[in-house]
Design a protein around this motif. Structure first.
Motif, PDB file in Angstrom:
ATOM      1  N   VAL A 122      34.517  43.226  45.070  1.00 56.10           N
ATOM      2  CA  VAL A 122      35.389  44.137  44.342  1.00 56.10           C
ATOM      3  C   VAL A 122      35.598  43.739  42.886  1.00 56.10           C
ATOM      4  CG1 VAL A 122      36.593  44.857  46.438  1.00 56.10           C
ATOM      5  CG2 VAL A 122      37.470  42.916  45.126  1.00 56.10           C
ATOM      6  N   ASP A 123      35.339  42.478  42.554  1.00 55.14           N
ATOM      7  CA  ASP A 123      35.474  42.049  41.160  1.00 55.14           C
ATOM      8  C   ASP A 123      34.347  42.598  40.294  1.00 55.14           C
ATOM      9  OD1 ASP A 123      37.786  39.962  40.999  1.00 55.14           O
ATOM     10  OD2 ASP A 123      36.701  39.449  42.825  1.00 55.14           O
ATOM     11  N   ALA A 172      52.798  46.783  41.595  1.00 52.35           N
ATOM     12  CA  ALA A 172      51.896  47.161  40.509  1.00 52.35           C
ATOM     13  C   ALA A 172      50.636  47.804  41.064  1.00 52.35           C
ATOM     14  CB  ALA A 172      51.532  45.927  39.685  1.00 52.35           C
ATOM     15  N   ASP A 173      50.068  48.726  40.311  1.00 51.07           N
ATOM     16  CA  ASP A 173      48.773  49.302  40.670  1.00 51.07           C
ATOM     17  C   ASP A 173      47.684  48.367  40.156  1.00 51.07           C
ATOM     18  OD1 ASP A 173      49.835  51.513  41.890  1.00 51.07           O
ATOM     19  OD2 ASP A 173      49.759  52.777  40.108  1.00 51.07           O
ATOM     20  N   ASN A 174      46.977  47.714  41.100  1.00 52.67           N
ATOM     21  CA  ASN A 174      45.955  46.739  40.720  1.00 52.67           C
ATOM     22  C   ASN A 174      44.537  47.267  40.847  1.00 52.67           C
ATOM     23  OD1 ASN A 174      48.174  44.708  42.445  1.00 52.67           O
ATOM     24  ND2 ASN A 174      47.875  44.476  40.256  1.00 52.67           N
ATOM     25  N   GLY A 175      44.391  48.454  41.421  1.00 55.22           N
ATOM     26  CA  GLY A 175      43.045  48.996  41.577  1.00 55.22           C
ATOM     27  C   GLY A 175      43.040  50.192  42.510  1.00 55.22           C
ATOM     28  N   GLU A 176      41.841  50.606  42.919  1.00 54.39           N
ATOM     29  CA  GLU A 176      41.671  51.738  43.829  1.00 54.39           C
ATOM     30  C   GLU A 176      40.649  51.386  44.901  1.00 54.39           C
ATOM     31  OE1 GLU A 176      41.992  56.071  42.159  1.00 54.39           O
ATOM     32  OE2 GLU A 176      40.748  54.920  40.779  1.00 54.39           O
ATOM     33  N   TRP A 177      40.769  52.024  46.056  1.00 56.49           N
ATOM     34  CA  TRP A 177      39.750  51.904  47.091  1.00 56.49           C
ATOM     35  C   TRP A 177      39.295  53.308  47.497  1.00 56.49           C
ATOM     36  CZ3 TRP A 177      40.781  53.969  51.942  1.00 56.49           C
ATOM     37  CH2 TRP A 177      42.127  54.250  52.221  1.00 56.49           C
ATOM     38  N   ALA A 209      35.613  49.680  46.450  1.00 57.08           N
ATOM     39  CA  ALA A 209      36.851  49.572  45.684  1.00 57.08           C
ATOM     40  C   ALA A 209      36.560  49.195  44.245  1.00 57.08           C
ATOM     41  CB  ALA A 209      37.781  48.542  46.323  1.00 57.08           C
ATOM     42  N   LYS A 210      37.570  49.367  43.425  1.00 62.20           N
ATOM     43  CA  LYS A 210      37.480  48.995  42.019  1.00 62.20           C
ATOM     44  C   LYS A 210      38.753  48.262  41.637  1.00 62.20           C
ATOM     45  CE  LYS A 210      36.912  50.944  37.373  1.00 62.20           C
ATOM     46  NZ  LYS A 210      36.796  52.211  36.586  1.00 62.20           N
ATOM     47  N   LEU A 211      38.626  46.990  41.310  1.00 58.82           N
ATOM     48  CA  LEU A 211      39.767  46.205  40.872  1.00 58.82           C
ATOM     49  C   LEU A 211      40.019  46.487  39.401  1.00 58.82           C
ATOM     50  CD1 LEU A 211      41.683  44.044  42.140  1.00 58.82           C
ATOM     51  CD2 LEU A 211      40.231  42.319  41.067  1.00 58.82           C
ATOM     52  N   GLY A 212      41.281  46.620  39.020  1.00 57.65           N
ATOM     53  CA  GLY A 212      41.616  46.901  37.627  1.00 57.65           C
ATOM     54  C   GLY A 212      41.248  45.758  36.699  1.00 57.65           C
TER      55      GLY A 212
END
Length: 304
Positions: free
Chosen positions: A36-37, A124-129, A142-145
């Motif tokens: 995801v990173d 906190a919003d840290n990313g999306e899946w 997923a995408k990590l912010g």
């Protein structure tokens, strides 16, 4: 249901290219990109998103300037230098404090000790899946912010959703593109898996990092296989890698030759075995046959 996790001791060994070909050869697996990173399996499989969700791996502080009295307690207690005295005034004080959201580590100390209750400490919003469809089956990714952490939690979420999708669609295999290295995301990628394939390369860093990642899989008691990608670039070191693997009880299961078609396939947004049937594609097919044989002996996971 069985889980096959493909990982590497370091980045750039060809792990994702191998997973893409496995997806094409498996015929009906559920796919999960747990790197995801730096997720890039989607670049080859072109997923069409059908569901998405927010990921919160922790909380973050925010100073409400209207309530701040500029006492400075938060700045004094912050050990991450995340609080600055340059916020807007509010009628009572000329300036207030503010939190740098990138520097904030989410410890919550500032909010705990603020006597004015001027600090909001919220998830906190840290990313999306995402749950997507691809030409080779369902894919969870997923995408990590940017500059976000807690990727291990996001990896666990991706794996959980992948197993749910596999159960719903009655698929008996989940193929996971795991994270490189030996850190938290890797541990989250492999914990409880039935079989791990480590893709390495014939370089000194590949040899060194293979040793570290196989120690990790052995620690968790997971059956581990090793494949040497681009082995013909340094046949002597490839032999040493396989010898070292056997010495520690890890099976060296295959070799993939160097082939420009691997890059050409990526440019065409195809898996290697879709792009060509010759060269390294033959090696990948043999590798998949050997891995499938080992998978047949793995005890299935309980369906969630």
């Amino acid at each position: 249901m069985k889980e096959l996790v493909v990982i590497s001791g370091k980045g750039g060994t060809g792990k994702t290219s191998v997973v893409a070909s496995f997806a094409a050869l498996a015929e009906g697996a559920v796919l999960a990109d747990c790197d995801v990173d730096a997720a890039d399996l989607h670049l080859v499989l072109e997923p069409k998103i059908i569901k998405r969700g927010k990921f919160s791996g922790g909380s973050r502080a925010r100073i409400m300037s209207g309530h701040c009295t500029a006492c400075g307690k938060c700045e004094e207690l912050c050990r991450f230098d995340a609080i600055y005295y340059d916020g807007p005034g509010n009628g009572r004080v000329a300036r207030t404090f503010r939190v740098d959201p990138i520097a904030c580590e989410g410890c919550g100390v500032c909010a705990w000790f603020c006597e004015e209750n001027a600090i909001e400490f919220a998830p906190a919003d840290n990313g999306e899946w995402f749950i997507s469809d691809t030409r080779h089956g369902p894919m969870i990714h997923a995408k990590l912010g940017i500059a976000e952490e807690n990727s291990g939690k996001l990896v666990s979420l991706v794996r959980t959703e992948a197993k749910k999708v596999a159960a719903e669609k009655k698929r008996d295999l989940v193929i996971i593109d795991g994270s490189p290295g030996i850190g938290c995301p890797v541990i989250a990628s492999i914990t409880g898996a039935g079989l791990v394939l480590v893709v390495t390369e014939p370089t000194l860093s590949g040899l060194h990092d293979l040793g570290r990642v196989t120690q990790l899989t052995k620690h968790f008691g997971i059956q581990t296989l090793v494949c040497v990608n681009k082995w013909d670039l340094n046949a002597e070191l490839a032999d040493q890698i396989e010898s070292d693997a056997r010495r520690i009880g890890v099976e060296a299961i295959g070799r993939i030759r160097y082939d420009r078609a691997m890059t050409e396939a990526q440019v065409k947004k195809q898996a290697l075995v879709e792009y060509t049937e010759a060269g390294a594609a033959e090696d990948v097919k043999e590798l998949w046959s050997a891995v499938s044989d080992r998978l047949s002996r793995v005890i299935p996971l309980a369906v969630p």
